[in-house]
Scaffold this motif. Structure first.
Motif, PDB file in Angstrom:
ATOM      1  N   THR A 178      43.187   8.112 -71.684  1.00 43.82           N
ATOM      2  CA  THR A 178      42.809   9.205 -70.786  1.00 43.82           C
ATOM      3  C   THR A 178      41.751  10.088 -71.438  1.00 43.82           C
ATOM      4  O   THR A 178      41.926  10.556 -72.572  1.00 43.82           O
ATOM      5  CB  THR A 178      44.039  10.061 -70.432  1.00 43.82           C
ATOM      6  OG1 THR A 178      44.974   9.256 -69.714  1.00 43.82           O
ATOM      7  CG2 THR A 178      43.631  11.261 -69.586  1.00 43.82           C
ATOM      8  N   GLY A 179      40.644  10.283 -70.757  1.00 45.66           N
ATOM      9  CA  GLY A 179      39.553  11.108 -71.278  1.00 45.66           C
ATOM     10  C   GLY A 179      38.690  10.404 -72.303  1.00 45.66           C
ATOM     11  O   GLY A 179      37.702  10.965 -72.775  1.00 45.66           O
ATOM     12  N   THR A 185      36.358   8.501 -65.061  1.00 46.90           N
ATOM     13  CA  THR A 185      36.208   9.808 -64.402  1.00 46.90           C
ATOM     14  C   THR A 185      35.774  10.911 -65.360  1.00 46.90           C
ATOM     15  O   THR A 185      35.792  12.086 -64.990  1.00 46.90           O
ATOM     16  CB  THR A 185      37.526  10.216 -63.716  1.00 46.90           C
ATOM     17  OG1 THR A 185      38.545  10.394 -64.707  1.00 46.90           O
ATOM     18  CG2 THR A 185      37.962   9.141 -62.726  1.00 46.90           C
ATOM     19  N   ASP A 186      35.391  10.562 -66.570  1.00 49.77           N
ATOM     20  CA  ASP A 186      34.890  11.578 -67.499  1.00 49.77           C
ATOM     21  C   ASP A 186      33.731  12.334 -66.863  1.00 49.77           C
ATOM     22  O   ASP A 186      32.788  11.738 -66.324  1.00 49.77           O
ATOM     23  CB  ASP A 186      34.401  10.929 -68.799  1.00 49.77           C
ATOM     24  CG  ASP A 186      35.532  10.617 -69.747  1.00 49.77           C
ATOM     25  OD1 ASP A 186      36.662  11.045 -69.484  1.00 49.77           O
ATOM     26  OD2 ASP A 186      35.290   9.928 -70.755  1.00 49.77           O
ATOM     27  N   GLY A 194      41.263  12.995 -60.970  1.00 49.66           N
ATOM     28  CA  GLY A 194      42.558  12.349 -60.824  1.00 49.66           C
ATOM     29  C   GLY A 194      43.163  11.967 -62.159  1.00 49.66           C
ATOM     30  O   GLY A 194      42.859  12.555 -63.200  1.00 49.66           O
ATOM     31  N   ASP A 195      44.009  10.949 -62.142  1.00 48.15           N
ATOM     32  CA  ASP A 195      44.694  10.501 -63.353  1.00 48.15           C
ATOM     33  C   ASP A 195      44.724   8.975 -63.368  1.00 48.15           C
ATOM     34  O   ASP A 195      45.738   8.342 -63.051  1.00 48.15           O
ATOM     35  CB  ASP A 195      46.122  11.052 -63.384  1.00 48.15           C
ATOM     36  CG  ASP A 195      46.855  10.732 -64.681  1.00 48.15           C
ATOM     37  OD1 ASP A 195      46.170  10.402 -65.680  1.00 48.15           O
ATOM     38  OD2 ASP A 195      48.101  10.785 -64.692  1.00 48.15           O
ATOM     39  N   ASP A 200      43.551   0.809 -63.792  1.00 45.92           N
ATOM     40  CA  ASP A 200      42.155   1.159 -64.071  1.00 45.92           C
ATOM     41  C   ASP A 200      41.809   0.921 -65.541  1.00 45.92           C
ATOM     42  O   ASP A 200      40.697   1.245 -65.976  1.00 45.92           O
ATOM     43  CB  ASP A 200      41.906   2.633 -63.729  1.00 45.92           C
ATOM     44  CG  ASP A 200      42.252   2.952 -62.289  1.00 45.92           C
ATOM     45  OD1 ASP A 200      41.561   2.441 -61.394  1.00 45.92           O
ATOM     46  OD2 ASP A 200      43.229   3.703 -62.064  1.00 45.92           O
ATOM     47  N   GLY A 201      42.758   0.409 -66.318  1.00 46.44           N
ATOM     48  CA  GLY A 201      42.522   0.162 -67.737  1.00 46.44           C
ATOM     49  C   GLY A 201      42.797   1.354 -68.617  1.00 46.44           C
ATOM     50  O   GLY A 201      42.451   1.327 -69.804  1.00 46.44           O
ATOM     51  N   ILE A 202      43.421   2.405 -68.086  1.00 49.43           N
ATOM     52  CA  ILE A 202      43.691   3.610 -68.878  1.00 49.43           C
ATOM     53  C   ILE A 202      45.147   3.614 -69.320  1.00 49.43           C
ATOM     54  O   ILE A 202      46.075   3.557 -68.507  1.00 49.43           O
ATOM     55  CB  ILE A 202      43.369   4.883 -68.074  1.00 49.43           C
ATOM     56  CG1 ILE A 202      41.900   4.864 -67.642  1.00 49.43           C
ATOM     57  CG2 ILE A 202      43.662   6.125 -68.906  1.00 49.43           C
ATOM     58  CD1 ILE A 202      40.907   4.682 -68.769  1.00 49.43           C
TER      59      ILE A 202
END
Length: 450
Positions: A178-179, A185-186, A194-195, A200-202
């Motif tokens: 994430t991030g 979505t960075d 979102g999250d 999504d590969g996160i």
């Protein structure tokens, strides 16, 4: 009528094979390629005049010197026959770029296009990028990351003969935190970010990692790409901080190897490289801030290094153009660009295994062969640079018996360049002939309508 590429004849050589046209099956498509020189990366030699016989999509035989093409023409009765005379150039195996992104390309509007383009827009453009890559002499690529698995569709379309392009081994979506550099979505505003999760590969735990690998298996990828460090082109602050724990990386690698996948690790920072190597990844991509400890570990573990110098050079150049990148991206590009080439030279001297890769899409597709020049400038011998894009890259793909060499039984992937690239490596940027799986896509420097 022979097709003649504008090259001069070289001296005869010791026979590589001594079969005859009698071995060719009647009615098959047959091509006879007469080469002034033939690059043999497995032997580490530049051979003299050689003739390559292609039947269907495979190399049938290689003979020393020139041969009479007429028996082969007769053997092809009922099929297609082609005779190509590479009169003063060098035939090489089809090249392998171990790090591409065929479904996107650098642009001053790239950061805003994502809010206007549908995935179909990227997919359509990818067919153009794939063709450019093939015509540049790269008959095989590893595609290390896309948006919505559109590279899987591109691979399938190429395999089905719908569109021309290189043989693709794709990782689909990259896997990261994430991030982190893989988070699509960075930089988005809160209501759009979102999250993203495992689909999504996160990932944010070893359990997430296993689920993400299994999702990629379900999606139909060929290998996996992870992002254990920051990167240049996302809108976060750091290019080199560690962004995956060693437990997460180990979970990805263990699950990936269960499915027969290799794992490529995008890693600029020294700590991320160390974790990835200890966790068992198959290759380190970029490796900008690789230190002596990292290099020692990579040698001990047999980890491949894919430098992507071309990408570093290009982002440094574009970072000087006001507005081409967001400010935080430009700052990271200026930091990485001057370092990555020197790191490649140090890694070679330290004995790290190197496979050719460019990060195509970070620069315009079709310019992949510039990497050879940058590798040689870094102190890597021309012979080793060429092996990096042939036998070494084939080994990284776990396809040493299929790709990377002109040898009987291999895929009929053959290219030609003028002169001798061991004398002038820049000639690799002037590919005049391209054959993939026995089909000629370029001759006399001109693309054919395929």
């Amino acid at each position: 009528m022979p097709v003649r590429l504008a090259f001069a004849l070289a001296a005869a050589i010791v026979p590589i094979a001594a079969q005859s046209a009698d071995a060719a099956s009647s009615g098959h498509d047959i091509s006879v390629l007469r080469c002034a020189r033939l690059f043999d990366p497995a032997a580490g030699k530049m051979l003299g005049v050689s003739t390559v016989i292609v039947e269907g999509d495979r190399i049938k035989e290689i003979r020393a010197g020139a041969v009479d093409p007429e028996p082969y023409r007769q053997a092809a009765a009922g099929g297609h026959f082609a005779y190509v005379d590479v009169a003063d150039g060098t035939c090489l195996p089809g090249l392998i770029d171990s790090h591409t992104h065929l479904t996107s390309q650098t642009s001053a509007t790239g950061f805003t296009d994502q809010f206007r383009w549908n995935i179909a827009d990227y997919a359509v453009r990818s067919t153009v990028y794939a063709r450019r890559t093939l015509l540049a002499g790269f008959t095989t690529v590893r595609n290390l990351g896309d948006n919505q698995n559109e590279s899987i569709a591109l691979r399938n379309a190429i395999n089905a003969g719908v569109v021309p392009g290189p043989r693709i081994f794709t990782a689909g979506k990259p896997i990261g935190s994430t991030g982190g550099h893989a988070d699509p979505t960075d930089g988005y505003r809160m209501d759009l970010a979102g999250d993203p999760g495992t689909k999504d590969g996160i990932i944010n735990s070893p359990e997430d990692a296993i689920k993400a690998v299994r999702q990629h298996y379900k999606d139909g990828v060929d290998l996996l790409k992870i992002m254990p460090s920051g990167g240049v082109l996302d809108e976060s602050a750091s290019v080199d901080n560690a962004q995956m724990t060693i437990e997460e990386i180990k979970a990805v690698v263990t699950a990936a190897h269960d499915y027969g996948y290799t794992v490529a690790a995008h890693a600029h920072g020294a700590e991320a490289i160390r974790r990835a190597v200890l966790a068992g990844v198959d290759s380190i991509e970029h490796g900008t801030f690789m230190n002596d400890e990292d290099m020692k570990l990579m040698k001990e573990h047999g980890t491949w290094y894919v430098p992507t110098i071309t990408a570093g050079k290009y982002v440094q150049q574009m970072a000087e153009k006001p507005g081409y990148y967001p400010p935080q991206v430009a700052a990271k590009a200026k930091l990485v660009g001057p370092i990555i080439q020197a790191t490649a030279g140090k890694a070679y001297k330290a004995g790290v295994k190197i496979a050719f890769g460019t990060d195509a899409a970070v620069y315009p597709h079709g310019q992949n062969a510039r990497e050879f020049q940058y590798m040689v400038e870094a102190g890597i011998p021309p012979m080793v640079a060429l092996q990096a894009a042939t036998t070494h890259a084939a080994e990284l793909l776990h396809k040493p018996g299929e790709l990377g060499q002109i040898a009987a039984g291999r895929h009929a992937d053959v290219i030609a360049v003028p002169g001798n690239p061991l004398d002038d490596i820049t000639t690799m940027q002037r590919v005049s002939f391209v054959m993939k799986d026995g089909v000629i896509y370029k001759q006399d420097g001109q693309a054919l309508d395929r």
